[in-house]
Each structure stands twice: as C-alpha cells, then as structure tokens.
Design an enzyme around this catalytic site. Structure first.
Site, PDB file in Angstrom:
ATOM      1  N   ASP A   1      13.072  28.549  56.854  1.00 25.42           N
ATOM      2  CA  ASP A   1      12.645  29.441  55.385  1.00 25.42           C
ATOM      3  C   ASP A   1      11.704  28.490  54.558  1.00 25.42           C
ATOM      4  OD1 ASP A   1      12.783  31.060  52.735  1.00 25.42           O
ATOM      5  OD2 ASP A   1      14.244  32.175  53.859  1.00 25.42           O
TER       6      ASP A   1
ATOM      7  N   SER B   1      10.123  30.937  49.600  1.00 23.44           N
ATOM      8  CA  SER B   1       9.206  31.472  48.706  1.00 23.44           C
ATOM      9  C   SER B   1      10.072  32.626  47.859  1.00 23.44           C
ATOM     10  CB  SER B   1       7.919  31.938  49.269  1.00 23.44           C
ATOM     11  OG  SER B   1       8.679  33.012  50.560  1.00 23.44           O
ATOM     12  N   ASN B   2      11.113  33.139  48.637  1.00 21.41           N
ATOM     13  CA  ASN B   2      11.828  34.022  47.737  1.00 21.41           C
ATOM     14  C   ASN B   2      13.142  33.996  47.993  1.00 21.41           C
ATOM     15  OD1 ASN B   2      12.055  36.218  46.115  1.00 21.41           O
ATOM     16  ND2 ASN B   2      12.589  37.766  47.939  1.00 21.41           N
TER      17      ASN B   2
ATOM     18  N   SER C   1      12.448  48.619  59.197  1.00 16.63           N
ATOM     19  CA  SER C   1      12.740  49.300  57.967  1.00 16.63           C
ATOM     20  C   SER C   1      12.874  50.757  58.145  1.00 16.63           C
ATOM     21  CB  SER C   1      11.949  48.959  56.750  1.00 16.63           C
ATOM     22  OG  SER C   1      12.046  49.769  55.744  1.00 16.63           O
ATOM     23  N   ALA C   2      13.648  51.739  57.503  1.00 16.45           N
ATOM     24  CA  ALA C   2      13.518  52.941  57.311  1.00 16.45           C
ATOM     25  C   ALA C   2      12.073  53.410  56.802  1.00 16.45           C
ATOM     26  CB  ALA C   2      14.752  53.421  56.623  1.00 16.45           C
TER      27      ALA C   2
ATOM     28  N   TYR D   1       3.159  47.760  52.919  1.00 13.54           N
ATOM     29  CA  TYR D   1       4.226  47.235  53.586  1.00 13.54           C
ATOM     30  C   TYR D   1       4.864  47.977  54.741  1.00 13.54           C
ATOM     31  CZ  TYR D   1       9.342  46.284  53.757  1.00 13.54           C
ATOM     32  OH  TYR D   1      10.527  45.965  54.428  1.00 13.54           O
TER      33      TYR D   1
ATOM     34  N   LYS E   1       5.055  46.642  58.953  1.00 16.95           N
ATOM     35  CA  LYS E   1       6.299  46.961  59.948  1.00 16.95           C
ATOM     36  C   LYS E   1       5.927  47.711  61.149  1.00 16.95           C
ATOM     37  CE  LYS E   1       9.609  44.877  57.525  1.00 16.95           C
ATOM     38  NZ  LYS E   1      10.001  43.518  57.769  1.00 16.95           N
TER      39      LYS E   1
ATOM     40  N   ARG F   1       9.073  58.839  40.805  1.00 15.22           N
ATOM     41  CA  ARG F   1       8.225  57.605  41.418  1.00 15.22           C
ATOM     42  C   ARG F   1       7.256  58.066  42.437  1.00 15.22           C
ATOM     43  NH1 ARG F   1      11.474  52.373  42.983  1.00 15.22           N
ATOM     44  NH2 ARG F   1      12.273  53.440  44.747  1.00 15.22           N
TER      45      ARG F   1
ATOM     46  N   ASP G   1       8.006  58.266  46.558  1.00 10.12           N
ATOM     47  CA  ASP G   1       9.419  58.523  46.902  1.00 10.12           C
ATOM     48  C   ASP G   1       9.742  59.736  47.522  1.00 10.12           C
ATOM     49  OD1 ASP G   1      10.424  56.180  46.069  1.00 10.12           O
ATOM     50  OD2 ASP G   1      11.446  57.037  44.186  1.00 10.12           O
TER      51      ASP G   1
HETATM   52  P1  NAD Z   1      14.519  38.287  51.194  1.00  7.68           P
HETATM   53  O1  NAD Z   1      13.206  38.198  50.567  1.00  7.68           O
HETATM   54  O2  NAD Z   1      15.538  37.960  50.375  1.00  7.68           O
HETATM   55  O3  NAD Z   1      14.346  37.361  52.678  1.00  7.68           O
HETATM   56  C1  NAD Z   1      13.131  36.922  53.155  1.00  7.68           C
HETATM   57  C2  NAD Z   1      13.210  35.639  53.313  1.00  7.68           C
HETATM   58  O4  NAD Z   1      12.004  35.124  54.006  1.00  7.68           O
HETATM   59  C3  NAD Z   1      13.211  34.817  51.927  1.00  7.68           C
HETATM   60  O5  NAD Z   1      13.919  33.782  52.162  1.00  7.68           O
HETATM   61  C4  NAD Z   1      11.811  34.156  51.745  1.00  7.68           C
HETATM   62  O6  NAD Z   1      11.619  32.785  51.358  1.00  7.68           O
HETATM   63  C5  NAD Z   1      11.413  33.965  53.317  1.00  7.68           C
HETATM   64  N1  NAD Z   1       9.981  34.054  53.627  1.00  7.68           N
HETATM   65  C6  NAD Z   1       9.026  34.829  53.231  1.00  7.68           C
HETATM   66  N2  NAD Z   1       7.776  34.498  53.519  1.00  7.68           N
HETATM   67  C7  NAD Z   1       7.918  33.456  54.324  1.00  7.68           C
HETATM   68  C8  NAD Z   1       7.160  32.682  55.266  1.00  7.68           C
HETATM   69  N3  NAD Z   1       5.728  32.810  55.261  1.00  7.68           N
HETATM   70  N4  NAD Z   1       7.575  31.601  56.128  1.00  7.68           N
HETATM   71  C9  NAD Z   1       9.001  31.403  55.843  1.00  7.68           C
HETATM   72  N5  NAD Z   1       9.903  32.232  55.176  1.00  7.68           N
HETATM   73  C10 NAD Z   1       9.238  33.130  54.415  1.00  7.68           C
HETATM   74  O7  NAD Z   1      14.554  39.651  51.677  1.00  7.68           O
HETATM   75  P2  NAD Z   1      15.431  40.443  52.673  1.00  7.68           P
HETATM   76  O8  NAD Z   1      16.091  41.585  51.576  1.00  7.68           O
HETATM   77  O9  NAD Z   1      16.644  39.460  52.993  1.00  7.68           O
HETATM   78  O10 NAD Z   1      14.609  40.962  53.786  1.00  7.68           O
HETATM   79  C11 NAD Z   1      14.847  40.486  55.095  1.00  7.68           C
HETATM   80  C12 NAD Z   1      13.915  41.290  55.947  1.00  7.68           C
HETATM   81  O11 NAD Z   1      14.306  42.804  56.037  1.00  7.68           O
HETATM   82  C13 NAD Z   1      12.521  41.259  55.507  1.00  7.68           C
HETATM   83  O12 NAD Z   1      11.736  41.543  56.924  1.00  7.68           O
HETATM   84  C14 NAD Z   1      12.500  43.016  54.982  1.00  7.68           C
HETATM   85  O13 NAD Z   1      11.051  43.400  55.047  1.00  7.68           O
HETATM   86  C15 NAD Z   1      13.488  43.722  55.754  1.00  7.68           C
HETATM   87  N6  NAD Z   1      14.118  44.763  54.905  1.00  7.68           N
HETATM   88  C16 NAD Z   1      14.630  44.601  53.708  1.00  7.68           C
HETATM   89  C17 NAD Z   1      15.181  45.583  53.168  1.00  7.68           C
HETATM   90  C18 NAD Z   1      15.934  45.592  51.749  1.00  7.68           C
HETATM   91  O14 NAD Z   1      15.952  46.555  51.141  1.00  7.68           O
HETATM   92  N7  NAD Z   1      16.374  44.293  51.325  1.00  7.68           N
HETATM   93  C19 NAD Z   1      15.010  46.927  53.871  1.00  7.68           C
HETATM   94  C20 NAD Z   1      14.617  46.924  55.099  1.00  7.68           C
HETATM   95  C21 NAD Z   1      14.032  46.112  55.734  1.00  7.68           C
HETATM   96  C1  WQD Z   2      16.491  54.124  45.802  1.00  6.53           C
HETATM   97  C2  WQD Z   2      16.673  55.435  44.927  1.00  6.53           C
HETATM   98  C3  WQD Z   2      14.748  55.872  43.545  1.00  6.53           C
HETATM   99  C4  WQD Z   2      15.021  52.330  40.859  1.00  6.53           C
HETATM  100  C5  WQD Z   2      13.102  50.730  48.960  1.00  6.53           C
HETATM  101  C6  WQD Z   2      11.866  50.728  49.916  1.00  6.53           C
HETATM  102  C7  WQD Z   2      12.098  50.647  51.487  1.00  6.53           C
HETATM  103  C8  WQD Z   2      13.113  49.666  51.679  1.00  6.53           C
HETATM  104  C9  WQD Z   2      14.368  49.686  50.893  1.00  6.53           C
HETATM  105  C10 WQD Z   2      12.424  47.460  52.610  1.00  6.53           C
HETATM  106  C11 WQD Z   2      15.454  56.281  44.946  1.00  6.53           C
HETATM  107  C12 WQD Z   2      15.643  55.628  42.648  1.00  6.53           C
HETATM  108  C13 WQD Z   2      15.339  53.341  41.973  1.00  6.53           C
HETATM  109  C14 WQD Z   2      15.249  52.803  39.659  1.00  6.53           C
HETATM  110  C15 WQD Z   2      15.514  54.995  40.197  1.00  6.53           C
HETATM  111  N1  WQD Z   2      12.840  48.337  51.643  1.00  6.53           N
HETATM  112  N2  WQD Z   2      15.412  54.743  41.690  1.00  6.53           N
HETATM  113  N3  WQD Z   2      15.541  54.168  39.409  1.00  6.53           N
HETATM  114  O1  WQD Z   2      12.764  53.488  47.458  1.00  6.53           O
HETATM  115  O2  WQD Z   2      14.686  54.118  48.961  1.00  6.53           O
HETATM  116  O3  WQD Z   2      13.478  51.905  49.559  1.00  6.53           O
HETATM  117  O4  WQD Z   2      13.756  49.568  49.441  1.00  6.53           O
HETATM  118  O5  WQD Z   2      12.145  47.896  53.747  1.00  6.53           O
HETATM  119  O6  WQD Z   2      11.000  50.483  52.002  1.00  6.53           O
HETATM  120  O7  WQD Z   2      10.911  51.823  50.039  1.00  6.53           O
HETATM  121  O8  WQD Z   2      15.018  52.122  47.327  1.00  6.53           O
HETATM  122  O9  WQD Z   2      16.506  51.256  45.507  1.00  6.53           O
HETATM  123  O10 WQD Z   2      13.837  51.486  45.236  1.00  6.53           O
HETATM  124  O11 WQD Z   2      15.501  53.668  45.369  1.00  6.53           O
HETATM  125  O12 WQD Z   2      15.995  56.255  39.888  1.00  6.53           O
HETATM  126  O13 WQD Z   2      14.973  52.095  38.607  1.00  6.53           O
HETATM  127  O14 WQD Z   2      16.982  55.232  43.479  1.00  6.53           O
HETATM  128  O15 WQD Z   2      13.944  56.813  43.061  1.00  6.53           O
HETATM  129  O16 WQD Z   2      15.812  57.778  44.752  1.00  6.53           O
HETATM  130  P1  WQD Z   2      13.934  52.904  48.312  1.00  6.53           P
HETATM  131  P2  WQD Z   2      15.254  52.204  45.683  1.00  6.53           P
END
Ligand code: NAD
Ligand code: WQD
Length: 341
Positions: A32, A35-36, A125-126, A149, A153, A292, A295
């Site tokens: 890692d 950065s986040n 991701s969905a 984004y 993916k 939003r 959505d």
């Molecule tokens: P997160 O940001 O908590 O984790 C990502 C990690 O990657 C972080 O620790 C960050 O520091 C690290 N990172 C970022 N850029 C990097 C780089 N250039 N080199 C090395 N490390 C780096 O996010 P998360 O929620 O744990 O998501 C993990 C994965 O799942 C991501 O690929 C994200 O797109 C995917 N995903 C997340 C969600 C969600 O809602 N959380 C939904 C669908 C898909």
């Molecule tokens: C959920 C519901 C909003 C915030 C996102 C990304 C998706 C994936 C998961 C990574 C929706 C509503 C939200 C608020 C609200 N990430 N909402 N008030 O949009 O389904 O998905 O995260 O891959 O790519 O787009 O998730 O949690 O933002 O929203 O009413 O302050 O909550 O409109 O119906 P979303 P979300």
C-alpha cells in the site's frame, strides 16, 4: 495454505480481507502507498489477529519497486484492491484516475508476468453495469460506464481477461462488489473517508456522531416502494470472506470469471436510516433533497453465481451492518482520526 499479496491491503476492504485470510491459514503480505489508509492499520491488524503482517510501502505505479516486491518472495496469487474510487473526483481528474487505476494495474500485471505469478482476484464494482435495465442484475447484464471511475474498472476488467485469454495469466476473478458497508466487530478497522463522505453509510454515521447536522436524502420520487434509492448493502466481513473463497478457487481454476458480490436484497435509503436507528438507538435527522445526478433508482445483485462458483453467500444482516459501522465510528471519534495517527 497460500502466500497472497494484497495491493491496497491497508484500505477498507483490503484490511478486512487480510483478517479473514489469516483466519483461513494463509500467509498475507500487504502492499500500500497509504494514500488513502492510516499507517496504524498494520498495528491494528496485529491487535485483531496477533500477526505481524509484512508491509511494502510501495506505489503500484513504481515499476522498479514492484519488481523488487515480487523478487523478495514467491506469491501464489494477488488480490488487487489498490485504486482510486471516488466517482465525483474521477470526473474532475480523469488523467489521475487513468494513471493510478489503469497504468498502475498495467505495472502490477507486468511485474506479475515477470515473476510468473498467474492468478489474480480483482476488485471490480457494480458500477460496470451503469444504469441497470433490470434488477436483480446478473453478470451477463450489459456493461456500461457512466463515469471515469467506472470506465477505469471496465478497462481493467478487459486488460485482465485479455491476459488470461492469451495465456499470460492462468486465472482471474473479477469481483463486482455492490455496496460494501460495516466494519470489523472489534471496531479497530473500518472505512475512514477523507472530507465530506460521498457514500450513504459513512455520512449516516457522521450524522449519528453529531459531526453533521442532518442527512440529505437524494430524491424521494424514484419508482421504488418508498420513492428513495434502493441498493444492495453488503457487510465488509462477508465481502472479506468472499475474497477467501474466490482466491482459494482461483488457485485451482483456469480462466476469467466475473462474479457479483451482493446479498441479493435491495434496501431503500429510508429503510437503511430506520435500520440504523433501530440498531443504535440514535435518532437520525434527515431532509429530502433533489436527486443526485447519475444515480440509478435501484441496483441489486443476483448473487447466485458466487454460491455455485465458490460456495459463498452473504450471512450478515442490515442490522449487523449498521451496528458494526456505528461501533467503528464511535471508537474512531474517541481516538484521534486513524488517518492522522
Ligand atoms: P480504499 O481507498 O480504502 O482502499 C484502497 C487502498 O489502495 C488504500 O489503502 C490506498 O492507500 C491504496 N492505494 C491507492 N492508490 C495506490 C497506489 N497507487 N499504490 C498503492 N496503493 C494504493 O478503498 P476500498 O473501499 O477498500 O476499495 C478497494 C477496492 O474495491 C478498490 O479497487 C475500489 O475501487 C473497489 N470497490 C470499492 C467499493 C466501495 O464501495 N468501497 C465498491 C466497489 C469496488
Ligand atoms: C447509496 C444510496 C444515494 C448519500 C457508490 C459508487 C459505486 C460503488 C459504491 C465503488 C443512493 C443515496 C447517498 C447521501 C443519499 N463504489 N444517498 N444521501 O451511489 O450506490 O455507489 O458506492 O465502486 O461505484 O457509485 O452508493 O452510498 O453513494 O449511495 O440519499 O448523502 O444512498 O442516492 O440511493 P452508490 P452511495
């Protein structure tokens, strides 16, 4: 037992997966660039599991450093979490998203190729379904990016499946997560968004902690039972267990497999708010705002393939998700923000 490299292993989903993999007896190494993620995550993982996870503080875009990581020890598989994931930010800074997500993944795949590591589990991701035409969504549904984004993916899914098709990788699982929420029940690790949370559950938690006045619900005029948006919320520990099942399957499987990870049940924003109130006893003030942009009205999975492919289905309830999210939030407000530790 396998030796598995987790890129983005200190992040939200990566850190929970590290715990679950350790529980299954695997050797886990984290990579890692923080950065986040908080630099306190490895110590917190040790508190939970008793294990000192090796950590490579490396950016996946740094080719030399990536080659060194793979030269240090052999890996059976990589789980690739590292990415940028904020939809709004991706539209403001597309080049940065293409650089980290796409170019970074290319460097990882190149380093894997040089080291002869042929198995990958990828965080998709969905979002790759865009605005879905039908719910529940099966893996065969049309793919469509509605933002940068999501585009990254789709490109990464294509890159990986092309490498499998041409024999440069042996197996790949493209895991399409729906809406991961919740936290480890210890309250030691969880999601810690920077700035104003864009996602519903972290925002809800900050309202409950009285760090924000009220939740704004983005629209109550959707064609859903109560008019608010419907999503497939999934406990992050269920998601972590799905990665264990997927990577274990990947070790003995060939080919590319795209698999949905969700519960299969959609809940509306109002249902989530009420579940959170029931789970925590805290009243959540809210107001109805405009929709939003971008959505979808509803988005929930058909999760049948995960069960037939690698025997996984989600176990935890919406109340579990709310309780554990709040436990993490209430622990992290008592101590300095882990991001700053
Ligand atoms: P997160 O940001 O908590 O984790 C990502 C990690 O990657 C972080 O620790 C960050 O520091 C690290 N990172 C970022 N850029 C990097 C780089 N250039 N080199 C090395 N490390 C780096 O996010 P998360 O929620 O744990 O998501 C993990 C994965 O799942 C991501 O690929 C994200 O797109 C995917 N995903 C997340 C969600 C969600 O809602 N959380 C939904 C669908 C898909
Ligand atoms: C959920 C519901 C909003 C915030 C996102 C990304 C998706 C994936 C998961 C990574 C929706 C509503 C939200 C608020 C609200 N990430 N909402 N008030 O949009 O389904 O998905 O995260 O891959 O790519 O787009 O998730 O949690 O933002 O929203 O009413 O302050 O909550 O409109 O119906 P979303 P979300």
């Amino acid at each position: 037992m396998a030796r598995i490299l987790l890129t983005g292993g200190a992040g939200f989903i990566g850190s929970h997966t590290a715990v679950a993999l350790q529980g299954r007896g695997h050797d886990v190494v984290l990579l890692d660039n923080f950065s986040n993620a908080s630099r306190s995550v490895p110590a917190r993982l040790k508190e939970i599991t008793g294990v000192d996870y090796p950590v490579h503080d490396v950016d996946i875009r740094d080719m030399d450093a990536m080659q060194r990581v793979f030269a240090t020890e052999p890996y059976d598989a990589v789980i690739h979490f590292a990415a940028l994931k904020a939809v709004g930010e991706s539209e403001e800074n597309p080049l940065h998203y293409f650089d980290v997500n796409v170019a970074g993944t290319l460097k990882l795949l190149t380093a894997m190729r040089h080291a002869g590591v042929g198995r990958i589990v990828f965080s998709s991701s969905a979002t790759v379904y865009g605005a879905p035409e039908h719910c529940p969504i099966a893996e065969s549904a049309p793919l469509h990016a509605t933002n940068i984004y999501g585009r990254t993916k789709l490109i990464m899914e294509d890159m990986i499946s092309d490498l499998v098709r041409t024999g440069m990788l042996s197996s790949a699982f493209l895991l399409r997560y729906f809406n991961p929420v919740g936290a480890h029940p210890s309250g030691l690790i969880g999601e810690d968004p920077r700035g104003v949370p864009a996602n519903l559950m972290p925002y809800l938690c900050q309202v409950a902690a009285r760090q924000r006045d009220r939740l704004t619900i983005f629209g109550d005029d959707y064609p859903t039972p109560d008019g608010t948006g419907v999503r497939d919320y999934l406990h992050v520990m269920d998601l972590a267990e799905a990665h264990c099942a997927a990577v274990e399957k990947a070790l003995g499987t060939e080919g590319t497999h795209a698999v949905n990870l969700g519960t299969g049940t959609g809940y509306s924003v109002l249902e989530l708010v009420h579940a959170f109130e029931n789970a925590t006893g805290i009243n959540i003030p809210y107001q109805i705002g405009p929709r939003r942009p971008g959505d979808a009205p509803a988005c929930y999975a058909n999760p049948a393939l995960a069960r037939t492919m690698f025997g996984w289905s989600a176990k935890r309830t919406l109340l579990d998700m709310c309780r554990d999210s709040w436990h993490w939030q209430s622990m992290s407000v008592k101590i300095p923000s882990p991001i700053n530790l």
